[in-house]
Design a protein around this motif. Structure first.
Motif, PDB file in Angstrom:
ATOM      1  N   GLY A  10      -2.794  -6.273   6.040  1.00 37.81           N
ATOM      2  CA  GLY A  10      -1.898  -5.828   4.984  1.00 37.81           C
ATOM      3  C   GLY A  10      -2.644  -5.268   3.790  1.00 37.81           C
ATOM      4  O   GLY A  10      -2.262  -4.246   3.221  1.00 37.81           O
ATOM      5  N   LYS A  11      -3.726  -5.942   3.402  1.00 42.20           N
ATOM      6  CA  LYS A  11      -4.536  -5.443   2.286  1.00 42.20           C
ATOM      7  C   LYS A  11      -5.163  -4.099   2.626  1.00 42.20           C
ATOM      8  O   LYS A  11      -5.172  -3.173   1.803  1.00 42.20           O
ATOM      9  CB  LYS A  11      -5.633  -6.447   1.929  1.00 42.20           C
ATOM     10  N   CYS A  12      -5.690  -3.992   3.827  1.00 43.29           N
ATOM     11  CA  CYS A  12      -6.294  -2.716   4.237  1.00 43.29           C
ATOM     12  C   CYS A  12      -5.248  -1.605   4.276  1.00 43.29           C
ATOM     13  O   CYS A  12      -5.519  -0.471   3.848  1.00 43.29           O
ATOM     14  CB  CYS A  12      -6.957  -2.863   5.604  1.00 43.29           C
ATOM     15  N   TRP A  15      -4.464  -0.579   0.655  1.00 42.24           N
ATOM     16  CA  TRP A  15      -5.526   0.254   0.094  1.00 42.24           C
ATOM     17  C   TRP A  15      -5.498   1.664   0.688  1.00 42.24           C
ATOM     18  O   TRP A  15      -5.673   2.655  -0.016  1.00 42.24           O
ATOM     19  CB  TRP A  15      -6.898  -0.380   0.323  1.00 42.24           C
ATOM     20  N   ALA A  16      -5.268   1.740   2.012  1.00 46.83           N
ATOM     21  CA  ALA A  16      -5.222   3.048   2.663  1.00 46.83           C
ATOM     22  C   ALA A  16      -4.050   3.877   2.128  1.00 46.83           C
ATOM     23  O   ALA A  16      -4.195   5.067   1.850  1.00 46.83           O
ATOM     24  CB  ALA A  16      -5.110   2.868   4.175  1.00 46.83           C
ATOM     25  N   ALA A  17      -2.894   3.243   1.968  1.00 49.53           N
ATOM     26  CA  ALA A  17      -1.730   3.960   1.439  1.00 49.53           C
ATOM     27  C   ALA A  17      -1.978   4.420   0.009  1.00 49.53           C
ATOM     28  O   ALA A  17      -1.630   5.545  -0.361  1.00 49.53           O
ATOM     29  CB  ALA A  17      -0.499   3.066   1.508  1.00 49.53           C
ATOM     30  N   ALA A  18      -2.572   3.548  -0.796  1.00 46.38           N
ATOM     31  CA  ALA A  18      -2.869   3.915  -2.181  1.00 46.38           C
ATOM     32  C   ALA A  18      -3.847   5.090  -2.236  1.00 46.38           C
ATOM     33  O   ALA A  18      -3.662   6.025  -3.025  1.00 46.38           O
ATOM     34  CB  ALA A  18      -3.425   2.716  -2.935  1.00 46.38           C
ATOM     35  N   LEU A  19      -4.857   5.060  -1.396  1.00 46.46           N
ATOM     36  CA  LEU A  19      -5.823   6.160  -1.379  1.00 46.46           C
ATOM     37  C   LEU A  19      -5.188   7.458  -0.889  1.00 46.46           C
ATOM     38  O   LEU A  19      -5.502   8.534  -1.393  1.00 46.46           O
ATOM     39  CB  LEU A  19      -7.023   5.800  -0.509  1.00 46.46           C
ATOM     40  N   ILE A  21      -2.242   8.392  -1.364  1.00 46.23           N
ATOM     41  CA  ILE A  21      -1.378   8.923  -2.414  1.00 46.23           C
ATOM     42  C   ILE A  21      -2.195   9.380  -3.617  1.00 46.23           C
ATOM     43  O   ILE A  21      -2.002  10.475  -4.144  1.00 46.23           O
ATOM     44  CB  ILE A  21      -0.336   7.865  -2.843  1.00 46.23           C
ATOM     45  N   VAL A  22      -3.133   8.572  -4.060  1.00 46.26           N
ATOM     46  CA  VAL A  22      -3.879   8.836  -5.293  1.00 46.26           C
ATOM     47  C   VAL A  22      -4.963   9.892  -5.096  1.00 46.26           C
ATOM     48  O   VAL A  22      -5.130  10.778  -5.935  1.00 46.26           O
ATOM     49  CB  VAL A  22      -4.476   7.528  -5.846  1.00 46.26           C
ATOM     50  N   LEU A  23      -5.689   9.813  -4.010  1.00 41.19           N
ATOM     51  CA  LEU A  23      -6.833  10.704  -3.814  1.00 41.19           C
ATOM     52  C   LEU A  23      -6.459  12.189  -3.830  1.00 41.19           C
ATOM     53  O   LEU A  23      -7.107  12.967  -4.535  1.00 41.19           O
ATOM     54  CB  LEU A  23      -7.565  10.326  -2.521  1.00 41.19           C
ATOM     55  N   PRO A  24      -5.429  12.636  -3.109  1.00 40.88           N
ATOM     56  CA  PRO A  24      -5.087  14.064  -3.180  1.00 40.88           C
ATOM     57  C   PRO A  24      -4.667  14.517  -4.581  1.00 40.88           C
ATOM     58  O   PRO A  24      -4.983  15.633  -5.001  1.00 40.88           O
ATOM     59  CB  PRO A  24      -3.922  14.215  -2.199  1.00 40.88           C
ATOM     60  N   VAL A  25      -3.975  13.667  -5.307  1.00 36.91           N
ATOM     61  CA  VAL A  25      -3.543  14.023  -6.661  1.00 36.91           C
ATOM     62  C   VAL A  25      -4.754  14.172  -7.574  1.00 36.91           C
ATOM     63  O   VAL A  25      -4.857  15.129  -8.346  1.00 36.91           O
ATOM     64  CB  VAL A  25      -2.554  12.969  -7.209  1.00 36.91           C
ATOM     65  N   VAL A  26      -5.686  13.249  -7.481  1.00 37.37           N
ATOM     66  CA  VAL A  26      -6.899  13.317  -8.302  1.00 37.37           C
ATOM     67  C   VAL A  26      -7.729  14.545  -7.931  1.00 37.37           C
ATOM     68  O   VAL A  26      -8.226  15.263  -8.810  1.00 37.37           O
ATOM     69  CB  VAL A  26      -7.719  12.020  -8.161  1.00 37.37           C
ATOM     70  N   LEU A  27      -7.868  14.804  -6.646  1.00 41.72           N
ATOM     71  CA  LEU A  27      -8.643  15.972  -6.220  1.00 41.72           C
ATOM     72  C   LEU A  27      -7.990  17.279  -6.661  1.00 41.72           C
ATOM     73  O   LEU A  27      -8.685  18.206  -7.096  1.00 41.72           O
ATOM     74  CB  LEU A  27      -8.817  15.961  -4.700  1.00 41.72           C
TER      75      LEU A  27
END
Length: 75
Positions: A10-12, A15-19, A21-27
């Motif tokens: 669940g934690k993994c 984290w994967a879902a958060a990345l 979502i967040v990573l493309p926006v930041v990039l």
């Protein structure tokens, strides 16, 4: 034992879902920031007539424009 594994999974997954979502926006934000960094090109500077096409012109400005005088008319 099985509970720990599901908690870890669940934690993994979180984290994967958060990345994902967040990573493309930041990039995308970083890429846009880098693309528009620096000095403006000469053709992008104002000529004093921006109010007309931006919708900020007053009735006086429109009257002056219609009468053939292209600049801003402020009294």
């Amino acid at each position: 034992m099985a509970r720990r594994r599901w908690r870890r999974v669940g934690k993994c997954a979180a984290w994967a879902a958060a990345l994902l979502i967040v990573l493309p926006v930041v990039l995308a934000g970083t890429a846009l920031r880098a693309q528009y960094a620096g000095a403006a090109a000469p053709q992008t500077t104002t000529r004093g007539r921006d109010a007309r096409w931006l919708g900020h012109a007053t009735e006086e400005d429109w009257a002056a424009y219609r009468s053939g005088w292209g600049g801003h008319h402020r009294s």
